[in-house]
Each structure stands twice: as C-alpha cells, then as structure tokens.
Design an enzyme around this catalytic site. Sequence first.
Site, PDB file in Angstrom:
ATOM      1  N   HIS A  43     -35.785 -26.561  50.707  1.00  0.00           N
ATOM      2  CA  HIS A  43     -35.422 -27.174  51.567  1.00  0.00           C
ATOM      3  C   HIS A  43     -33.659 -27.496  51.666  1.00  0.00           C
ATOM      4  O   HIS A  43     -33.255 -28.453  52.505  1.00  0.00           O
ATOM      5  CB  HIS A  43     -36.028 -28.687  51.444  1.00  0.00           C
ATOM      6  CG  HIS A  43     -37.388 -28.912  51.480  1.00  0.00           C
ATOM      7  ND1 HIS A  43     -38.112 -28.842  52.625  1.00  0.00           N
ATOM      8  CD2 HIS A  43     -38.232 -29.071  50.378  1.00  0.00           C
ATOM      9  CE1 HIS A  43     -39.465 -28.721  52.246  1.00  0.00           C
ATOM     10  NE2 HIS A  43     -39.508 -29.189  50.889  1.00  0.00           N
ATOM     11  N   LYS A 100     -14.870 -43.598  28.454  1.00  0.00           N
ATOM     12  CA  LYS A 100     -15.986 -43.776  27.805  1.00  0.00           C
ATOM     13  C   LYS A 100     -16.773 -44.914  28.483  1.00  0.00           C
ATOM     14  O   LYS A 100     -18.127 -44.864  28.201  1.00  0.00           O
ATOM     15  CB  LYS A 100     -15.939 -43.878  26.270  1.00  0.00           C
ATOM     16  CG  LYS A 100     -17.177 -43.876  25.516  1.00  0.00           C
ATOM     17  CD  LYS A 100     -17.961 -42.796  25.567  1.00  0.00           C
ATOM     18  CE  LYS A 100     -19.411 -42.842  25.015  1.00  0.00           C
ATOM     19  NZ  LYS A 100     -20.226 -41.875  25.442  1.00  0.00           N
ATOM     20  N   ARG A 142     -16.972 -44.348  12.713  1.00  0.00           N
ATOM     21  CA  ARG A 142     -18.253 -44.573  12.295  1.00  0.00           C
ATOM     22  C   ARG A 142     -18.736 -45.985  12.874  1.00  0.00           C
ATOM     23  O   ARG A 142     -19.935 -46.382  12.684  1.00  0.00           O
ATOM     24  CB  ARG A 142     -18.619 -44.525  10.829  1.00  0.00           C
ATOM     25  CG  ARG A 142     -18.411 -43.076  10.191  1.00  0.00           C
ATOM     26  CD  ARG A 142     -18.166 -43.126   8.750  1.00  0.00           C
ATOM     27  NE  ARG A 142     -19.594 -43.462   8.387  1.00  0.00           N
ATOM     28  CZ  ARG A 142     -20.767 -42.534   8.406  1.00  0.00           C
ATOM     29  NH1 ARG A 142     -20.595 -41.132   8.670  1.00  0.00           N
ATOM     30  NH2 ARG A 142     -22.010 -42.424   8.258  1.00  0.00           N
ATOM     31  N   GLU A 198     -18.891 -32.740  34.305  1.00  0.00           N
ATOM     32  CA  GLU A 198     -17.863 -33.715  33.431  1.00  0.00           C
ATOM     33  C   GLU A 198     -16.874 -33.248  32.274  1.00  0.00           C
ATOM     34  O   GLU A 198     -15.850 -33.864  32.060  1.00  0.00           O
ATOM     35  CB  GLU A 198     -18.524 -35.031  33.000  1.00  0.00           C
ATOM     36  CG  GLU A 198     -19.312 -34.861  32.058  1.00  0.00           C
ATOM     37  CD  GLU A 198     -19.699 -36.311  31.622  1.00  0.00           C
ATOM     38  OE1 GLU A 198     -19.266 -37.372  31.487  1.00  0.00           O
ATOM     39  OE2 GLU A 198     -21.126 -36.351  31.049  1.00  0.00           O
ATOM     40  N   GLU A 244     -29.215 -34.266  34.483  1.00  0.00           N
ATOM     41  CA  GLU A 244     -28.346 -34.694  33.479  1.00  0.00           C
ATOM     42  C   GLU A 244     -27.707 -33.280  33.028  1.00  0.00           C
ATOM     43  O   GLU A 244     -26.543 -33.478  32.649  1.00  0.00           O
ATOM     44  CB  GLU A 244     -29.132 -35.165  32.346  1.00  0.00           C
ATOM     45  CG  GLU A 244     -28.527 -35.340  30.961  1.00  0.00           C
ATOM     46  CD  GLU A 244     -27.364 -36.528  30.849  1.00  0.00           C
ATOM     47  OE1 GLU A 244     -27.223 -37.045  31.901  1.00  0.00           O
ATOM     48  OE2 GLU A 244     -26.510 -36.488  29.958  1.00  0.00           O
ATOM     49  N   LYS A 267     -23.217 -33.280  32.733  1.00  0.00           N
ATOM     50  CA  LYS A 267     -22.840 -32.721  31.595  1.00  0.00           C
ATOM     51  C   LYS A 267     -21.853 -31.444  31.883  1.00  0.00           C
ATOM     52  O   LYS A 267     -20.652 -31.624  31.540  1.00  0.00           O
ATOM     53  CB  LYS A 267     -23.794 -32.175  30.615  1.00  0.00           C
ATOM     54  CG  LYS A 267     -24.529 -33.315  29.742  1.00  0.00           C
ATOM     55  CD  LYS A 267     -23.888 -34.116  28.600  1.00  0.00           C
ATOM     56  CE  LYS A 267     -23.210 -35.303  28.939  1.00  0.00           C
ATOM     57  NZ  LYS A 267     -23.870 -36.394  29.668  1.00  0.00           N
ATOM     58  N   ASN A 323     -24.156 -49.252   4.522  1.00  0.00           N
ATOM     59  CA  ASN A 323     -24.510 -48.329   5.609  1.00  0.00           C
ATOM     60  C   ASN A 323     -25.832 -47.853   5.831  1.00  0.00           C
ATOM     61  O   ASN A 323     -26.397 -47.194   4.900  1.00  0.00           O
ATOM     62  CB  ASN A 323     -23.601 -47.178   5.667  1.00  0.00           C
ATOM     63  CG  ASN A 323     -23.600 -46.301   6.898  1.00  0.00           C
ATOM     64  OD1 ASN A 323     -24.277 -46.812   7.951  1.00  0.00           O
ATOM     65  ND2 ASN A 323     -23.688 -45.079   6.580  1.00  0.00           N
ATOM     66  N   GLY A 324     -26.493 -48.305   6.848  1.00  0.00           N
ATOM     67  CA  GLY A 324     -28.093 -47.935   6.947  1.00  0.00           C
ATOM     68  C   GLY A 324     -28.645 -48.979   7.560  1.00  0.00           C
ATOM     69  O   GLY A 324     -28.266 -50.077   8.345  1.00  0.00           O
ATOM     70  N   TRP A 359     -20.977 -51.028  12.267  1.00  0.00           N
ATOM     71  CA  TRP A 359     -21.472 -50.586  13.430  1.00  0.00           C
ATOM     72  C   TRP A 359     -22.734 -51.517  13.544  1.00  0.00           C
ATOM     73  O   TRP A 359     -23.823 -51.137  12.829  1.00  0.00           O
ATOM     74  CB  TRP A 359     -21.729 -49.213  13.611  1.00  0.00           C
ATOM     75  CG  TRP A 359     -22.422 -48.995  14.912  1.00  0.00           C
ATOM     76  CD1 TRP A 359     -23.648 -48.688  15.361  1.00  0.00           C
ATOM     77  CD2 TRP A 359     -21.627 -48.790  16.114  1.00  0.00           C
ATOM     78  NE1 TRP A 359     -23.772 -48.572  16.616  1.00  0.00           N
ATOM     79  CE2 TRP A 359     -22.543 -48.611  17.178  1.00  0.00           C
ATOM     80  CE3 TRP A 359     -20.265 -48.767  16.519  1.00  0.00           C
ATOM     81  CZ2 TRP A 359     -22.251 -48.520  18.567  1.00  0.00           C
ATOM     82  CZ3 TRP A 359     -19.986 -48.687  17.997  1.00  0.00           C
ATOM     83  CH2 TRP A 359     -20.898 -48.315  18.866  1.00  0.00           C
ATOM     84  N   CYS A 396     -22.089 -47.069   9.809  1.00  0.00           N
ATOM     85  CA  CYS A 396     -20.891 -47.794   9.513  1.00  0.00           C
ATOM     86  C   CYS A 396     -20.254 -47.084   8.349  1.00  0.00           C
ATOM     87  O   CYS A 396     -20.468 -45.845   8.030  1.00  0.00           O
ATOM     88  CB  CYS A 396     -21.556 -49.273   8.579  1.00  0.00           C
ATOM     89  SG  CYS A 396     -22.599 -50.158   9.570  1.00  0.00           S
TER      90      CYS A 396
HETATM   91  C1  AGP Z   1     -22.393 -39.757  30.792  1.00  0.00           C
HETATM   92  O1  AGP Z   1     -21.885 -38.319  30.152  1.00  0.00           O
HETATM   93  C2  AGP Z   1     -21.167 -40.358  31.301  1.00  0.00           C
HETATM   94  N1  AGP Z   1     -20.028 -40.804  30.258  1.00  0.00           N
HETATM   95  C3  AGP Z   1     -21.365 -41.510  32.173  1.00  0.00           C
HETATM   96  O2  AGP Z   1     -22.121 -41.028  33.471  1.00  0.00           O
HETATM   97  C4  AGP Z   1     -21.937 -42.736  31.534  1.00  0.00           C
HETATM   98  O3  AGP Z   1     -23.132 -42.478  31.350  1.00  0.00           O
HETATM   99  C5  AGP Z   1     -21.850 -43.951  32.443  1.00  0.00           C
HETATM  100  O4  AGP Z   1     -20.747 -44.297  32.875  1.00  0.00           O
HETATM  101  C6  AGP Z   1     -22.716 -45.105  32.109  1.00  0.00           C
HETATM  102  O5  AGP Z   1     -22.133 -45.523  30.864  1.00  0.00           O
HETATM  103  P1  AGP Z   1     -23.061 -46.531  29.972  1.00  0.00           P
HETATM  104  O6  AGP Z   1     -24.431 -45.874  29.683  1.00  0.00           O
HETATM  105  O7  AGP Z   1     -22.180 -46.914  28.720  1.00  0.00           O
HETATM  106  O8  AGP Z   1     -23.497 -47.747  30.891  1.00  0.00           O
END
Ligand code: AGP
Length: 614
Positions: free
Chosen positions: A510, A609, A27, A494, A487, A491, A100-101, A74, A2
């Site tokens: 394969h 996001k 935050r 994207e 993963e 990264k 905050n904590g 938060w 927070c």
């Molecule tokens: C991951 O880096 C991306 N931002 C995206 O794949 C994300 O993980 C996906 O949209 C799921 O989002 P969420 O965890 O908020 O459901």
Amino acid sequence: MCGIVGYIGHRDAYPIITNGLKRLEYRGYDSAGIALYNGNGLELFKTKGKVAQLEVISKKRSSNAHIGIGHTRWATHGVPSDINAHPHTSNSGDLVLIHNGIIENYNSLKIALENKGFHFESDTDTEVLVNLIEYVQKTEGHKLGKAVQLALKEVVGAYAIAVIDNKKPNEIVVAKLGSPLAIGIGNDEFFIASDASPFIEYTKNAIYLEDEQMAIIRLEKGLRIRKIKDDSLVSPVIQELHFSLEQIEKGGYDHFMLKEIFEQPKAIKDTYRGRLVGKEGLIKMAGVDDHLDKFLNADRLIIVACGTSWHAGLVAEYIFENLARIPVEVEYASEFRYRNPVISSRDVVIAISQSGETADTLAAIKLAKSHGAFVFGVCNVVGSTIARETNAGSYTHAGPEIGVASTKAFTTQITILTLIALKLGRLKGTLEEKQYIETVRGLEAIPEKVSIALKENDAVEAIAKVYNQAKNCLYLGRGYNFPVALEGALKLKEISYIHAEGYPAAEMKHGPIALIDENMPVIVIATKKGHYDKIVSNIQEIKSRKGKIIAIVSQGDQTVRELADHVIEVPETLECLAPLLTTIPLQLLSYHIAVQLNRNVDQPRNLAKSVTVE
Ligand code: AGP
C-alpha cells in the site's frame, strides 16, 4: 540491582565504602547507607537519595572505623525511603546486613518470624533475612558464619550479602547466589563489592564468589570460603584484574546499552522470579490479585505509553486479545491526553513506563483517573511518580537502565504483561489449561533462548558493517512481530540517526514498496510461527525489486535463507513469545551500526533517558 561495598583492614573504612558506593550508583541510586564499627559499637547511617546525601548525614560519624559495609539501592520491595534503605539491622541491633538481590519467599519467612516475636520496620525482604539469621544464631547458639549458612538454606531467591555482628566485630560474612560478589585481596585488608570498581585502585587481586558460596573474612585468620550446601571448604581462585575503572562499571562492555542488552536473560528471569510459582505455574502478582474484579469485568484495556514502552503495549494488545480475549486499545499517551477520549469506570488503563516519570504518560493517567478508570502501572523504577500515581502496578525487575535506548525495559515489560494475560486467560477460561501450561513453560525457557540469540552478536556486527552507510531502512513484521519491527526501527533511528520505518509487512504493497531499490536495506522478521508463508511472499516481492534483505528467522530455516541476503537466527518459541527473541538481533544491529558511525550510543543527541516535559 543494587551496589554493595564492604571493608575490613587497617585503613579508615568510611571513604573506601562511600567512594566505592558512588562507583556502583549505576547499579541503583534511590537510597544509600553505611554501617561502621568504631571500636565501641556499630554506627548506622542511611537515607533516601544518592550517596552524596549519605555523606551529608554521616558527617558526624566517629572517625577511623576499620570495618564497615555500605549499600546503594535499586528498590524492588518497598519504596525508596530512609527506613527501606540498607543496611538493615536485626531486632537486637547486633547484626547489620546489606543485600543485592530478591528473596522470593520473604513473605512466608516474615510471617514465621513474626509468630516468633520478631517485628519489622521496613517493607523490605532484606530485613527479613537479617532477622532470620539472628533467629538461627540465637536459637541454635551458632557463630555468625554458621548462622548465615543455615539461614540461607531456608531462602529462595537471589542474593549477594555482607553481614557484621556487633558482638564479634572482627569479621565480615558474605554469601552469593545469583547476584555478583567480588572480594578484593589486599595486604592485611579485604574489600567486598558487587564489582571490582570500589577497590581496583587498592588491589588488582580479586576472588569472585560462585553461586551458593560464602566466605568468612577475618583479618587475623584471612579468608575462608565454604559451600553453603555442605559446609565444605573451597580453595580460593585469585584473579589478577586488568580492567579500567570505566570498563568495570560497564561490566566490561564498551557501552551501558550493550551491557543492558546482554543483561536481558537475567532481567527477564528476575521479572518473573517470585511471580511464576511452582510446577503448576501459578502466577502471583499482588497488584493484579488485589484488583482481579477490575480486570475480569473490564470492558476493555486501554494501554497508554510512549516510545519503546508504547511498542511493548502493542505487543500486549496481541497477547491480551489472544490469551484473555479482552479488547485492547493502545494509545500514544501524548495523543490520548488531548483528544478527549471516551473513558468509563469499566475501563482498565495500563500505563507502561520504564522511568515512571514520562510527562505524557503521567498526564494520560491523571485524565483516565478523572474519568473513574482503574489505572495499573508497569514501571521499572520503584517509587517513581507514575508508580505512585497509579491505583496498582507491577514492577519490572530489570535493574537500572542507563542507556537512553531502552532494551531490557522492553523485554521485561512484555514479560510482566504476558504474566497478566496468562493469569486472566486462565481465570476467564479463555485459555485452555494445556495452552496455559505450554505458554508458562515457554516463558520460563525464554532467558536461555535470549542467551542463544545473543550469541549471534558477532554475525550481526558483520552485517552492520555492510549497511552502516544506509540512508534509510525499512523494518517489516507481521502479527506479534509487527510491533517488534516498529521497535527495531526506533532503535536504529535514535542511536545511529539513520531514518528507519517499521511497517506491517502486508502494508508494504500500500505504498512503502515504492521505496524499495538496491539501496534500501529491508529488515524482515520472518520467524516460523505466525503468517510465515505470507512473509516469505513479502520477501520475494522485495527481492524482485532488488531490495537488500536482512531476515530474522527461526533456527534452521532454509526457505528464507535461500532468498535473503543475510539471515540472523533466533531459537523457536511460541508465537506470543516471539517478540522477546526477535527484538534481540534488532537491538544488536542498531547498536553496532551506531558504534561503527561513532555515535554517542548511551547518550544519543537530542534525547533524554526520561522525558519529563511535554
Ligand atoms: C526508547 O529507546 C526511548 N528511550 C524512548 O522512546 C522511551 O521509550 C520513551 O521516552 C518512554 O520512556 P518511559 O518508558 O520511561 O516512559
């Protein structure tokens, strides 16, 4: 995480506090509040929503208060609401406090205070703290500073707090443990905040309190810093700040993504804090404890998620099946919702989502519930739609994740899922006590090991310089590290826009091996535990085809070092905990390549996001 702001001095406190809170909204931003002493008494305004909403409801405030505290939240305990917003007041109304904590032992403190006649309006740990201070003040007749000091000795957890007493409104008492607290030193004025961004335009002189320190701030007497433990005075160390405002919001990092990568030791610790209890490693998770029958009698776990959260689900498949011997299916939520899956009331569905707003995951949840399944959520945003739609859940305590590329959410999701698997494995007897304790201790050692892995940042940046012009990359891993390979590839894709694929290393023969030549960087996760000899064979196959090999290895590995073009070391850990470490260099690699390609790291093109649409 927070944001807190306070002011005492000759100016009007209100704009300093509200503008300061806006700078701290990175935050947390689910609710906001302010308490002002206007010369006659304390005025308190607080509301669900952002600081802009707080400004709307506080228009009618008295003007020219010269002391006040404010908070942008938060949520960790208690959903975002007007009642749960800070500041919180003590039962008498005399004390107001912002925090905050996380107070880990708030429940036992709350029960003890209720037995002494205290009542509580909110669901927060913070309201317990302000009343504990009041209890100490009233029963022992102490001034505010002493009461705060004695009360904090009863507290287990993390805090950065500021408290004002209506009976003595010429001082602010602050204290710190585990959460940041900066004090701005002006001419006849003092500022307090979670970082320097709220006061940087007023003064460049700041004191950063250290853990288990508190300060009593009075205009006429100035600032006194004491150690909470033994009340000894501390000589303040005043620092002259040279940060820009933007740098402060990013904690001095160039991007939120890098800041969040480096927050992972704390985020992981905050996520198991209060849930991993005592020397015997008891695991307490209300969302699981209240529905143990569902988990223990489940025919299977179905994990639904998207993107990075789906990768965390894949790691969880290995963890649950190994530790708790429960069959697991991991489903893309976007596929699950449309493929007419077979779901029964004996299924437990686990929905993983950082934002708690992903449309596909939400739809999968509704489908599962319509078939009578019990749905458990793992979210990072308290009170989010998915958190409210699921039957129960556990929150990751990662704090706001601002960068679009998910990093600390991934590792804290795995932390939550590991805790659940450990708890179920111990209860089902599928996990030997020795292995249980070893894994619990191994998890507790992870934050420090992540910090060690992060020390490779410069080495990773140098490797990124060699490969940032690559057009394709291949990521390989086996066992627990296979989802980490996926993963790592996501990264890179994207945020750098370079095509990358993750694959189980054994699958290379394969098909993907046809891709390998001197232009193909291959990132291989080759930690010691789990199929090591086989992954070394894969590395030899790549090498014989002139592939460029970047290997993630266990500290001290010499075998792979002989074969790979580059190695990045991570500390040794148990096989089931390896993803929490092996993902770190891959996060850093994608970050540095993207920066070197001048990408918009925090807001990559075409991405959001939170994907709240299909
Ligand atoms: C991951 O880096 C991306 N931002 C995206 O794949 C994300 O993980 C996906 O949209 C799921 O989002 P969420 O965890 O908020 O459901």
